[in-house]
Design an enzyme around this catalytic site. Structure first.
Site, PDB file in Angstrom:
ATOM      1  N   GLU A   1       0.795  -1.237   0.000  1.00 17.18           N
ATOM      2  CA  GLU A   1       0.000   0.000   0.000  1.00 17.18           C
ATOM      3  C   GLU A   1       0.825   1.283   0.000  1.00 17.18           C
ATOM      4  O   GLU A   1       0.589   2.186   0.794  1.00 17.18           O
ATOM      5  CB  GLU A   1      -0.953  -0.016   1.202  1.00 17.18           C
TER       6      GLU A   1
ATOM      7  N   ASN B   1       1.983  -5.121  -3.251  1.00 12.59           N
ATOM      8  CA  ASN B   1       0.574  -5.410  -2.941  1.00 12.59           C
ATOM      9  C   ASN B   1      -0.197  -4.120  -2.635  1.00 12.59           C
ATOM     10  O   ASN B   1       0.304  -3.272  -1.889  1.00 12.59           O
ATOM     11  CB  ASN B   1       0.568  -6.323  -1.695  1.00 12.59           C
TER      12      ASN B   1
ATOM     13  N   HIS C   1     -10.602  -5.872  -2.052  1.00 15.57           N
ATOM     14  CA  HIS C   1     -11.651  -5.678  -1.035  1.00 15.57           C
ATOM     15  C   HIS C   1     -12.788  -4.981  -1.773  1.00 15.57           C
ATOM     16  O   HIS C   1     -12.705  -3.783  -2.065  1.00 15.57           O
ATOM     17  CB  HIS C   1     -11.133  -4.803   0.108  1.00 15.57           C
TER      18      HIS C   1
ATOM     19  N   GLU D   1      -6.370 -10.434  -1.174  1.00  9.50           N
ATOM     20  CA  GLU D   1      -7.149 -10.197   0.060  1.00  9.50           C
ATOM     21  C   GLU D   1      -8.640 -10.137  -0.255  1.00  9.50           C
ATOM     22  O   GLU D   1      -9.370  -9.313   0.275  1.00  9.50           O
ATOM     23  CB  GLU D   1      -6.697  -8.886   0.731  1.00  9.50           C
TER      24      GLU D   1
ATOM     25  N   ASP E   1     -12.411 -10.078  -0.501  1.00  4.53           N
ATOM     26  CA  ASP E   1     -13.678 -10.162   0.234  1.00  4.53           C
ATOM     27  C   ASP E   1     -14.660  -9.231  -0.464  1.00  4.53           C
ATOM     28  O   ASP E   1     -14.251  -8.261  -1.102  1.00  4.53           O
ATOM     29  CB  ASP E   1     -13.546  -9.885   1.747  1.00  4.53           C
TER      30      ASP E   1
HETATM   31  O1  G3I Z   1      -4.415  -8.229  19.123  1.00  4.06           O
HETATM   32  C1  G3I Z   1      -5.063  -7.077  19.673  1.00  4.06           C
HETATM   33  C2  G3I Z   1      -5.835  -7.434  20.915  1.00  4.06           C
HETATM   34  O2  G3I Z   1      -4.912  -7.892  21.904  1.00  4.06           O
HETATM   35  C3  G3I Z   1      -6.604  -6.198  21.397  1.00  4.06           C
HETATM   36  O3  G3I Z   1      -7.405  -6.567  22.472  1.00  4.06           O
HETATM   37  C4  G3I Z   1      -7.482  -5.664  20.276  1.00  4.06           C
HETATM   38  C5  G3I Z   1      -8.199  -4.373  20.665  1.00  4.06           C
HETATM   39  O4  G3I Z   1      -8.532  -3.601  19.546  1.00  4.06           O
HETATM   40  O5  G3I Z   1      -6.686  -5.366  19.163  1.00  4.06           O
HETATM   41  C6  G3I Z   1      -6.020  -6.516  18.645  1.00  4.06           C
HETATM   42  O6  G3I Z   1      -5.269  -6.163  17.524  1.00  4.06           O
HETATM   43  C7  G3I Z   1      -6.003  -5.877  16.354  1.00  4.06           C
HETATM   44  C8  G3I Z   1      -5.551  -6.819  15.250  1.00  4.06           C
HETATM   45  O7  G3I Z   1      -6.184  -6.483  14.033  1.00  4.06           O
HETATM   46  C9  G3I Z   1      -5.869  -8.280  15.573  1.00  4.06           C
HETATM   47  O8  G3I Z   1      -7.236  -8.470  15.631  1.00  4.06           O
HETATM   48  C10 G3I Z   1      -5.721  -4.447  15.951  1.00  4.06           C
HETATM   49  O9  G3I Z   1      -6.267  -3.563  16.916  1.00  4.06           O
HETATM   50  C11 G3I Z   1      -6.324  -4.170  14.596  1.00  4.06           C
HETATM   51  O10 G3I Z   1      -5.888  -2.880  14.160  1.00  4.06           O
HETATM   52  C12 G3I Z   1      -5.856  -5.199  13.594  1.00  4.06           C
HETATM   53  O11 G3I Z   1      -6.507  -4.946  12.374  1.00  4.06           O
HETATM   54  C13 G3I Z   1      -5.932  -5.526  11.239  1.00  4.06           C
HETATM   55  C14 G3I Z   1      -5.665  -4.448  10.204  1.00  4.06           C
HETATM   56  O12 G3I Z   1      -5.130  -5.027   9.026  1.00  4.06           O
HETATM   57  C15 G3I Z   1      -4.666  -3.424  10.738  1.00  4.06           C
HETATM   58  O13 G3I Z   1      -4.496  -2.374   9.852  1.00  4.06           O
HETATM   59  C16 G3I Z   1      -6.902  -6.545  10.650  1.00  4.06           C
HETATM   60  O14 G3I Z   1      -7.016  -7.638  11.544  1.00  4.06           O
HETATM   61  C17 G3I Z   1      -6.403  -7.037   9.302  1.00  4.06           C
HETATM   62  O15 G3I Z   1      -7.396  -7.800   8.679  1.00  4.06           O
HETATM   63  C18 G3I Z   1      -6.065  -5.859   8.405  1.00  4.06           C
HETATM   64  O16 G3I Z   1      -5.522  -6.373   7.202  1.00  4.06           O
HETATM   65  C19 G3I Z   1      -5.222  -5.418   6.184  1.00  4.06           C
HETATM   66  C20 G3I Z   1      -4.030  -5.918   5.420  1.00  4.06           C
HETATM   67  O17 G3I Z   1      -2.964  -6.185   6.294  1.00  4.06           O
HETATM   68  C21 G3I Z   1      -3.614  -4.945   4.329  1.00  4.06           C
HETATM   69  N1  G3I Z   1      -4.735  -4.615   3.468  1.00  4.06           N
HETATM   70  C22 G3I Z   1      -5.930  -4.179   4.135  1.00  4.06           C
HETATM   71  C23 G3I Z   1      -6.373  -5.198   5.180  1.00  4.06           C
HETATM   72  C24 G3I Z   1      -7.660  -4.796   5.812  1.00  4.06           C
HETATM   73  O18 G3I Z   1      -7.540  -3.612   6.550  1.00  4.06           O
END
Ligand code: G3I
Length: 454
Positions: free
Chosen positions: A160, A202, A238, A265, A267
């Site tokens: 990105e 990507n 997405h 990715e 969905d």
């Molecule tokens: O692990 C912590 C947990 O301990 C805590 O309690 C909780 C509270 O918010 O947060 C948890 O971490 C989160 C993590 O996902 C695991 O669930 C983060 O806050 C959250 O920001 C994180 O989001 C991820 C996101 O990327 C971050 O930007 C998403 O799961 C993930 O699906 C998403 O993936 C991205 C790709 O990497 C790049 N392209 C876009 C895609 C969707 O946004």
């Protein structure tokens, strides 16, 4: 006479048994192939993967679907910079290792996601800039790709980095502010650390021919023309309630540059069109011979980052949705990847091995200097005859110290430094070039590399 009859009967029985066994084998393999996403994709020479999180590995429904349906995994968060280097220089690969080991134990391939990204950086990296950030970023790429060396099918080296909207240019970020060459420096470091992995760029909002995907297209074309090691482009996909009519044409134009494309990715928002949109994506990939696989960004609707969009192929109980049937149908109807595999130029052996001739070699260098450090790219060009290996000598000014390098072996890090080819870039036909690079602290000044064929 009787014994001849018995022999004939025995032969007929044996032949019938062999036919039955073969038939059973065909049936069982085609049963898997026709009825699961991974099996059907594999029949077409491709993978069908899912993004996973280790925190779900204790959930039986999740694991049942995952293990039955997919033949590729990508960690949704576990290989990102904040997860793998929470403190500078202190690496933690345990969650990523767990996903790799699960995949390997079931014969699934792994996509690595992601080495550098403006988001999900550890706090310490967010506080860095300039040469300190560039050094830390390249070190992160090197250490992470080296740790997983040999286990990753394809890395999202950079994620990105392009801006949304009509500019077609780069996104502003702390990494971008270290210099426009940060992306190519990352790709070179990744190739050096894991020469066997396919290296991808990507991004999202690239699901058709538009200003952003054209900006990326131009970067890939430039990288290919200058020998920057890039093998693939990941289109995240997405998607909402529609799909761009140029979706397949966009895949094809990247493929025509000589890189693989992967849907990384996928969905799709649930609505009237979900199954049709999923089908269009699958059909488009299968129509492009360099589209090597599709990954959905999660397993069940309830595992998805998109929450109430219900954007995936399985409902929360693990049941197949209509979109699942639509994708499976496309996988089973689509084209296989042609039997001659696509190989990137770096893996294509020369038809006649070049022999060392009197023509020698020359080297030129281009430098990207910032306050306190620089990256140098050195181009080695064979003279009037092919070469089998090369040695470049470079005198660095006082105060300059090499901190990292890619695509070359090195002796010394200050003063006169010698570089020799690694196993995959020693040979060059007459007039052809190869490149290596290094990163250093200090000021480059004017560098005069000297090349000798070996
Ligand atoms: O692990 C912590 C947990 O301990 C805590 O309690 C909780 C509270 O918010 O947060 C948890 O971490 C989160 C993590 O996902 C695991 O669930 C983060 O806050 C959250 O920001 C994180 O989001 C991820 C996101 O990327 C971050 O930007 C998403 O799961 C993930 O699906 C998403 O993936 C991205 C790709 O990497 C790049 N392209 C876009 C895609 C969707 O946004």
């Amino acid at each position: 006479m009787r014994s001849t009859k018995r022999l004939r009967a025995g032969l007929i029985l044996a032949a019938a048994g062999a036919i039955a066994a073969t038939f059973a084998m065909i049936l069982s393999s085609s049963a898997t192939a026709g009825t699961t996403l991974g099996g059907s994709a594999a029949e077409k020479g491709r993978y069908f993967g899912a993004a996973v999180g280790t925190y779900k590995f204790g959930d039986n429904t999740y694991m049942t679907v995952l293990n039955r349906e997919f033949n590729s995994l990508v960690p949704e968060n576990e290989m990102k910079w904040d997860a793998t280097e929470p403190q500078q220089g202190r690496f933690n690969f345990s969650a990523g290792d767990r996903i790799v080991s699960h995949a390997r134990s079931r014969g699934m391939s792994v996509r690595g996601h992601t080495l550098l990204w403006h988001a999900q950086q550890p706090g310490w990296a967010q506080g860095l800039s300039g040469g300190d950030l560039r050094n830390a970023a390249i070190n992160h790429v090197t250490q992470t790709a080296a740790h997983f060396r040999g286990q990753i099918y394809a890395w999202d080296v950079v994620n990105e980095a392009f801006a949304d909207g009509g500019s077609g240019g780069r996104r502003d970020s702390n990494l971008q502010r270290t210099g426009n060459d940060w992306i190519e420096a990352a790709f070179r470091a990744a190739r050096n650390a894991d020469p066997g992995a396919k290296l991808c760029y990507n991004d999202y909002n690239t699901d058709g021919i538009n200003a952003k995907s054209t900006g990326i297209y131009n970067m890939v074309r430039d990288f290919k023309s200058r020998g920057v090691p890039i093998d693939c482009v990941g289109l995240q996909s997405h998607l909402g309630t529609g799909i761009d009519s140029s979706y397949q044409a966009n895949l094809q134009r990247f493929a025509d540059l000589g890189v693989d494309v992967q849907i990384t990715e996928l969905d799709v928002m649930q609505g009237g069109n979900q199954a049709n949109i999923y089908a269009t994506v699958a059909r488009s990939c299968l129509a492009v011979s360099r589209c090597t696989g599709i990954t959905v960004w999660g397993v069940r609707d309830c595992d998805s980052w998109r929450g109430s969009d219900n954007a995936l192929l399985f409902d929360c109980a693990g049941n197949k949705k209509p979109a699942y049937d639509a994708v499976l149908r496309e996988l089973n109807q689509g084209n296989p990847i042609p039997t001659t595999p696509n190989t990137s130029p770096r893996t294509t052996p020369p038809t006649t091995p070049p022999t060392i001739g009197p023509g020698g070699c020359t080297a030129t260098v281009s430098v990207n200097q910032w306050n306190g450090g620089f990256v140098a790219n050195v181009r080695v060009t064979a003279g009037s005859s092919a070469i089998n290996g090369w040695r470049v000598t470079l005198a660095l000014p006082s105060g300059a110290t090499v901190t990292g390098a890619w695509s070359a072996n090195r002796s010394g890090n200050t003063g006169t430094v010698q570089w020799t080819n690694v196993d995959y870039n020693g040979r060059a036909a007459a007039g052809q070039s190869t490149e290596f690079g290094f990163q250093a602290t200090g000021t480059a000044g004017v560098l005069n590399p000297f090349c000798a064929a070996s």
